[in-house]
Motif scaffolding. Structure first.
Motif, PDB file in Angstrom:
ATOM      1  N   GLY A  29       2.460  -1.693  18.535  1.00  0.00           N
ATOM      2  CA  GLY A  29       2.561  -2.872  17.844  1.00  0.00           C
ATOM      3  C   GLY A  29       1.176  -3.292  17.813  1.00  0.00           C
ATOM      4  N   ARG A  30       1.188  -4.736  17.032  1.00  0.00           N
ATOM      5  CA  ARG A  30      -0.143  -5.594  16.529  1.00  0.00           C
ATOM      6  C   ARG A  30      -0.660  -6.106  17.957  1.00  0.00           C
ATOM      7  N   LEU A  31      -1.816  -6.335  18.242  1.00  0.00           N
ATOM      8  CA  LEU A  31      -2.536  -6.849  19.483  1.00  0.00           C
ATOM      9  C   LEU A  31      -3.132  -8.082  19.043  1.00  0.00           C
ATOM     10  N   VAL A  75       8.991  12.823   9.545  1.00  0.00           N
ATOM     11  CA  VAL A  75       7.647  12.358  10.167  1.00  0.00           C
ATOM     12  C   VAL A  75       7.676  10.928  10.265  1.00  0.00           C
ATOM     13  N   ASP A  76       7.034  10.552  11.355  1.00  0.00           N
ATOM     14  CA  ASP A  76       7.003   9.158  11.545  1.00  0.00           C
ATOM     15  C   ASP A  76       5.406   8.716  11.263  1.00  0.00           C
ATOM     16  N   THR A  77       5.001   8.119  10.433  1.00  0.00           N
ATOM     17  CA  THR A  77       3.565   7.999   9.787  1.00  0.00           C
ATOM     18  C   THR A  77       2.980   6.682  10.011  1.00  0.00           C
ATOM     19  N   TRP A  78       1.862   6.670  10.664  1.00  0.00           N
ATOM     20  CA  TRP A  78       1.124   5.441  11.134  1.00  0.00           C
ATOM     21  C   TRP A  78      -0.115   5.203  10.603  1.00  0.00           C
ATOM     22  N   TRP A  79      -0.244   4.367   9.543  1.00  0.00           N
ATOM     23  CA  TRP A  79      -1.452   3.865   8.976  1.00  0.00           C
ATOM     24  C   TRP A  79      -1.377   2.355   8.731  1.00  0.00           C
ATOM     25  N   GLN A  80      -2.394   1.953   7.632  1.00  0.00           N
ATOM     26  CA  GLN A  80      -2.397   0.792   7.517  1.00  0.00           C
ATOM     27  C   GLN A  80      -2.764   0.543   5.915  1.00  0.00           C
ATOM     28  N   THR A  81      -2.873  -0.708   5.545  1.00  0.00           N
ATOM     29  CA  THR A  81      -3.117  -1.156   4.232  1.00  0.00           C
ATOM     30  C   THR A  81      -4.831  -0.589   4.134  1.00  0.00           C
ATOM     31  N   GLU A  82      -5.407  -0.852   5.183  1.00  0.00           N
ATOM     32  CA  GLU A  82      -6.784  -0.542   5.025  1.00  0.00           C
ATOM     33  C   GLU A  82      -7.410   0.796   5.362  1.00  0.00           C
ATOM     34  N   MET A  84       2.110 -10.469  12.489  1.00  0.00           N
ATOM     35  CA  MET A  84       3.636 -10.032  12.748  1.00  0.00           C
ATOM     36  C   MET A  84       4.088  -9.065  11.653  1.00  0.00           C
ATOM     37  N   ASN A  85       4.869  -8.153  12.197  1.00  0.00           N
ATOM     38  CA  ASN A  85       5.587  -7.117  11.118  1.00  0.00           C
ATOM     39  C   ASN A  85       7.182  -7.440  10.838  1.00  0.00           C
ATOM     40  N   VAL A  86       7.224  -8.236   9.941  1.00  0.00           N
ATOM     41  CA  VAL A  86       8.655  -8.798   9.544  1.00  0.00           C
ATOM     42  C   VAL A  86       9.225  -7.632   8.287  1.00  0.00           C
ATOM     43  N   GLY A 114      -6.555  -2.891  15.354  1.00  0.00           N
ATOM     44  CA  GLY A 114      -5.593  -3.904  15.761  1.00  0.00           C
ATOM     45  C   GLY A 114      -4.234  -3.670  16.497  1.00  0.00           C
ATOM     46  N   ASP A 115      -4.036  -2.573  16.603  1.00  0.00           N
ATOM     47  CA  ASP A 115      -2.815  -2.142  17.304  1.00  0.00           C
ATOM     48  C   ASP A 115      -2.847  -1.659  18.712  1.00  0.00           C
ATOM     49  N   GLY A 116      -1.932  -1.922  19.579  1.00  0.00           N
ATOM     50  CA  GLY A 116      -1.975  -1.079  20.631  1.00  0.00           C
ATOM     51  C   GLY A 116      -1.255   0.133  20.737  1.00  0.00           C
ATOM     52  N   ILE A 127       0.777  -1.199   0.021  1.00  0.00           N
ATOM     53  CA  ILE A 127       0.009  -0.093  -0.047  1.00  0.00           C
ATOM     54  C   ILE A 127       0.726   1.416   0.000  1.00  0.00           C
ATOM     55  N   THR A 128       1.982   1.260   0.737  1.00  0.00           N
ATOM     56  CA  THR A 128       2.869   2.457   0.653  1.00  0.00           C
ATOM     57  C   THR A 128       3.141   2.856  -0.576  1.00  0.00           C
ATOM     58  N   GLY A 129       3.719   1.961  -1.575  1.00  0.00           N
ATOM     59  CA  GLY A 129       3.783   2.437  -2.655  1.00  0.00           C
ATOM     60  C   GLY A 129       2.902   2.889  -3.694  1.00  0.00           C
ATOM     61  N   HIS A 162       6.835  -5.793   6.584  1.00  0.00           N
ATOM     62  CA  HIS A 162       5.918  -6.520   5.726  1.00  0.00           C
ATOM     63  C   HIS A 162       4.712  -7.340   6.807  1.00  0.00           C
ATOM     64  N   ARG A 163       3.600  -7.235   6.458  1.00  0.00           N
ATOM     65  CA  ARG A 163       2.527  -7.790   7.325  1.00  0.00           C
ATOM     66  C   ARG A 163       2.403  -9.123   7.120  1.00  0.00           C
ATOM     67  N   LEU A 164       2.610 -10.105   8.177  1.00  0.00           N
ATOM     68  CA  LEU A 164       2.323 -11.472   7.923  1.00  0.00           C
ATOM     69  C   LEU A 164       1.517 -12.112   9.019  1.00  0.00           C
ATOM     70  N   VAL A 214       7.848   4.754   8.022  1.00  0.00           N
ATOM     71  CA  VAL A 214       6.550   4.161   7.776  1.00  0.00           C
ATOM     72  C   VAL A 214       6.472   2.556   8.091  1.00  0.00           C
ATOM     73  N   GLY A 215       5.565   2.182   8.637  1.00  0.00           N
ATOM     74  CA  GLY A 215       5.430   0.575   8.779  1.00  0.00           C
ATOM     75  C   GLY A 215       5.627  -0.120  10.113  1.00  0.00           C
ATOM     76  N   GLU A 216       6.278   0.434  10.926  1.00  0.00           N
ATOM     77  CA  GLU A 216       6.629  -0.123  12.370  1.00  0.00           C
ATOM     78  C   GLU A 216       7.043   0.953  13.307  1.00  0.00           C
ATOM     79  N   PRO A 217       7.103   0.574  14.531  1.00  0.00           N
ATOM     80  CA  PRO A 217       7.502   1.803  15.218  1.00  0.00           C
ATOM     81  C   PRO A 217       9.104   1.927  15.055  1.00  0.00           C
ATOM     82  N   ILE A 218       9.417   2.952  15.272  1.00  0.00           N
ATOM     83  CA  ILE A 218      10.932   3.457  15.182  1.00  0.00           C
ATOM     84  C   ILE A 218      11.584   3.701  16.658  1.00  0.00           C
TER      85      ILE A 218
HETATM   86  C1  WT7 Z   1       0.688  -2.104  10.623  1.00  0.00           C
HETATM   87  C2  WT7 Z   1      -0.004  -1.851   9.099  1.00  0.00           C
HETATM   88  C3  WT7 Z   1       0.949   1.640   6.370  1.00  0.00           C
HETATM   89  C4  WT7 Z   1       2.050   1.125   5.418  1.00  0.00           C
HETATM   90  C5  WT7 Z   1       2.868  -0.005   5.781  1.00  0.00           C
HETATM   91  C6  WT7 Z   1       2.524  -0.925   6.597  1.00  0.00           C
HETATM   92  C7  WT7 Z   1       2.472  -1.032  11.888  1.00  0.00           C
HETATM   93  C8  WT7 Z   1       2.432   1.166  10.243  1.00  0.00           C
HETATM   94  C9  WT7 Z   1       3.730   2.314  11.717  1.00  0.00           C
HETATM   95  C10 WT7 Z   1       4.050   3.416  12.443  1.00  0.00           C
HETATM   96  C11 WT7 Z   1       4.380   1.988  14.339  1.00  0.00           C
HETATM   97  C12 WT7 Z   1       3.313   1.243  12.297  1.00  0.00           C
HETATM   98  C13 WT7 Z   1       0.975  -1.056  12.643  1.00  0.00           C
HETATM   99  C14 WT7 Z   1      -0.149  -1.274  11.688  1.00  0.00           C
HETATM  100  N1  WT7 Z   1       2.711   0.506  11.308  1.00  0.00           N
HETATM  101  N2  WT7 Z   1       3.137   2.310  10.213  1.00  0.00           N
HETATM  102  N3  WT7 Z   1       4.510   4.433  11.930  1.00  0.00           N
HETATM  103  N4  WT7 Z   1       4.690   3.227  13.960  1.00  0.00           N
HETATM  104  N5  WT7 Z   1       3.987   0.855  13.644  1.00  0.00           N
HETATM  105  O1  WT7 Z   1       1.203  -1.250   6.319  1.00  0.00           O
HETATM  106  O2  WT7 Z   1       1.215  -3.653   6.159  1.00  0.00           O
HETATM  107  O3  WT7 Z   1      -0.935  -2.451   6.349  1.00  0.00           O
HETATM  108  O4  WT7 Z   1       0.778  -2.602   8.097  1.00  0.00           O
HETATM  109  O5  WT7 Z   1       2.098  -1.590  10.626  1.00  0.00           O
HETATM  110  O6  WT7 Z   1       1.245  -2.306  13.480  1.00  0.00           O
HETATM  111  O7  WT7 Z   1      -1.115  -1.820  12.112  1.00  0.00           O
HETATM  112  P1  WT7 Z   1       0.488  -2.686   6.644  1.00  0.00           P
END
Ligand code: WT7
Length: 659
Positions: free
Chosen positions: A527-529, A412-419, A533-535, A512-514, A313-315, A538-540, A388-392
């Motif tokens: 992170g995910r509750l 900028v540390d951007t939190w979001w999701q595919t959804e 997982m976040n590898v 789905g995150d705490g 989704i990021t791309g 990449h979400r798995l 983007v993608g995980e906590p830094i």
């Molecule tokens: C999950 C979504 C959104 C594009 C990449 C991932 C984690 C995403 C952050 C952030 C901490 C983050 C969450 C989220 N996440 N951005 N800035 N800080 N955690 O998309 O594969 O849909 O994964 O990625 O856990 O729920 P995704």
């Protein structure tokens, strides 16, 4: 929530200092007036400001229709075309400006201007149509980081055919599953591409996938060079030859309803099958464009580089749709950051004089491990950087700030999701100070909150951990899970909404995150509750991994636990019980690893396979993955009193420690 107490949590999350954005950044920022928060926050009319960044064939009658929650509609009865907005509308002012700047594995360079893009997208749209693609047909795109990928996406958008891009690293099996699940009759692929300088015969995955799927789609393939390389079936259509028949053809952009789907993007969830997140045309594009403008600070004259893959989704939002809607120059790079040397990223940044750089914490940790001598060798100057993608971790943030940003760029540390389609929690860079390890404040118009497990809302800014929810709807939220409205409701809404209510205010989106909101209002994502997982960003889904492992006949039972990894964030450990009479061996391990590569892809490969006699289970037979996680991470074991056999985790722990 996690078993950690709030006091422990507070102690772990030591407060960080703030960093002010440099004055020279603030002076030129796209969002420089704090009034934007109030203006956009005026629900729902505030989001009109975002929609007005686009060109519409017909203006909407109503901004938001919440009458049938959670099936919300945005910019109702508005009409537009995404490819028109990303290409045609820029021709008057900047047809000779580079839209896509592609760097190939061997250092090849392609500057695709907006005029070139217009021509190529039109020809491809004509070709797709000639092959039978009609409005609303789903086209599966299995392409790597080559210009053919955004060109095919935009061509689909032009004729109103939703695309479903499957990340090139996914296996044949994963591709087959997604083609079937999306009812797709077209697959667009390529003969091959380069990975670490080697030519990968990518089309083999389609060959194999065709044997594994129920559908019988037509296959079209691009070629990485002028002529096809390797073994390509005669049953497939060569796109380059096909385009010869459509030179200079123009295809009128189909006027799409704002609510018509633009694309599907499959993502992992807590159950075995990936879900097709369905994104709408109007609300999605408006929100992707607006966040590209106000969060990423993109201007048409910038050279912007998001070093992610368009297959995620990021791309989609921040290499293709957002940046091109704004008419900027977006960089694409084909190969890995360490090929042919560890300075490759910085070499490209220097070569193209990149202004805005966008990457993941995993990449930052890797750059940090390689050392600052690599960036120091090159002359580049970023004004703005994104993660983007995980906590830094603050340590990685500080390294990024100092050694890549030269203490002179905003982050900028951007939190979001595919959804969510676009950023939901992140600072507007000129308006808030940076705080390492915090995603920052909510984006304008977004209302995050925390609830406890019973759904009771926590006090705002309490410093306590909770389940992250989003209260008000927003324009780029997924419309549904493709073909499965029930799953859409049960996954995202049922837990924290009053599902009997037809008032949209009673519906809360579950992320789905705490998360924790500190006293200053900044959000920290924990992170995910769920079992996701976040590898390496990449979400798995653990269930997906487990079902892949269970494909091996010798396996009786398997459970996956996330182990924390200094570089990748999390990696999968697989705990396996073998069938009677099967002895653990390296050969069985190999079989298990190969099953994961085959079912999902190489990027999901488990880091450890641990053979055990039994798995920790409750009396009702539920596997307690959390205990395995404790073991993988060398932590104290959590509560074991509910187990059928409380001695199991201790035995596994002794075994793991002695290995
Ligand atoms: C999950 C979504 C959104 C594009 C990449 C991932 C984690 C995403 C952050 C952030 C901490 C983050 C969450 C989220 N996440 N951005 N800035 N800080 N955690 O998309 O594969 O849909 O994964 O990625 O856990 O729920 P995704």
């Amino acid at each position: 929530m996690a078993e950690e107490t709030d006091v422990e949590l507070e102690a772990r999350l030591t407060e960080q200092d703030y960093f002010r954005p440099p004055a020279k950044f603030v002076g030129q920022a796209n969002a420089s007036d704090p009034a934007i928060y109030d203006e956009v926050g005026e629900f729902p009319e505030g989001f009109e400001r975002y929609a007005e960044l686009l060109d519409w064939d017909e203006r909407w009658d109503e901004v938001f229709d919440g009458s049938n929650p959670p099936f919300f509609e945005w910019f109702v009865d508005g009409k537009l075309n995404a490819s028109y907005n990303c290409v045609d509308r820029h021709l008057d002012e900047r047809k000779n400006q580079t839209a896509l700047l592609w760097e190939g594995s061997e250092g090849e360079q392609e500057n695709i201007t907006y005029q070139d893009l217009y021509r190529e997208v039109n020809e491809m749209a004509a070709a797709l149509r000639a092959q039978g693609v009609e409005e609303d047909d789903v086209v599966t795109i299995h392409l790597p980081m080559v210009p053919a990928l955004p060109i095919t996406m935009l061509a689909c958008a032009r004729i109103g055919a939703p695309h479903s891009v499957v990340f090139a690293g996914f296996s044949a099996q994963a591709l087959a599953e997604r083609v079937d699940s999306a009812d797709s009759d077209y697959v667009v692929t390529i003969d091959g591409y380069y990975r670490r300088g080697e030519f990968l015969e990518h089309i083999e995955k389609t060959d194999e996938a065709l044997d594994q799927m129920d559908r019988d789609p037509q296959v079209l393939y691009w070629t990485r060079h002028d002529e096809p390389t390797g073994d390509v079936s005669d049953d497939y259509t060569n796109v380059e030859y096909l385009l010869e028949d459509h030179r200079r053809e123009r295809v009128k952009p189909v006027s799409r309803d704002a609510e018509d789907p633009l694309f599907l993007m499959y993502t992992s969830g807590t159950t075995g099958k990936p879900k097709g997140c369905q994104h709408r045309t109007g609300g999605y594009l408006a929100y992707a464009a607006a966040t590209s403008k106000y969060v990423l600070d993109i201007k048409p004259e910038d050279t912007y580089w998001c070093a992610a893959d368009i297959g995620w989704i990021t791309g989609h939002s921040y290499i293709v749709y957002g940046p091109l809607a704004l008419g900027t120059t977006s960089v694409m790079y084909e190969d890995t950051p360490d090929y042919p040397h560890k300075g490759r990223i910085w070499e490209i940044a220097e070569k193209y004089d990149v202004d805005i750089f966008h990457t993941s914490p995993t990449a930052v940790r890797m750059f940090m491990k390689w050392g600052e001598q690599y960036p120091e060798e090159y002359d580049f100057d970023f004004r703005h950087m994104t993660t983007v993608g995980e906590p830094i971790q603050p340590e990685a943030w500080l390294w990024y700030y100092k050694h890549i940003g030269d203490e002179d760029a905003v982050i900028v540390d951007t939190w979001w999701q595919t959804e969510t389609g676009g950023h939901l929690i992140t600072n507007l860079p000129a308006l808030e100070d940076m705080k390492p390890g915090s995603a920052g404040k909510a984006a304008p118009g977004i209302e995050p909150a925390l609830v406890d497990d019973r759904g009771e809302e926590l006090e705002p800014a309490s410093g306590k951990a909770g389940n992250l929810i989003i209260k008000n709807p927003w324009p780029s939220m997924l419309q549904t899970v493709y073909g499965n409205d029930e799953r859409f409701i049960s996954t995202y809404w049922a837990d924290f909404s009053d599902t009997d209510s037809d008032d949209w205010r009673d519906w809360n989106y579950k992320a789905g995150d705490g998360a924790v909101q500190a006293k200053d209002g900044y959000w920290r994502i924990l992170g995910r509750l769920d079992d996701v997982m976040n590898v390496a960003g990449h979400r798995l889904g653990t269930m997906e991994l487990e079902s892949a492992v269970s494909e091996v006949e010798k396996v009786a039972e398997a459970a996956v636990a996330a182990r924390e990894d200094a570089e990748k964030g999390e990696v999968p450990d697989v705990y396996v019980v073998l069938r009677e009479g099967i002895e653990p061996s390296d050969a069985v391990k190999q079989e298990i690893v190969e099953a994961v590569e085959r079912e999902i892809g190489k990027f999901a490969r488990p880091s450890n396979v641990i053979f055990v006699d039994d798995l920790p289970k409750t009396r009702s037979g539920k596997i307690m993955r959390r205990l395995l996680e404790n073991i993988s991470n060398g932590e104290e074991l959590g509560n074991t009193t509910t187990l059928r056999d409380p001695s199991v985790p201790e035995r596994i722990r002794e075994q793991v420690q002695s290995d």
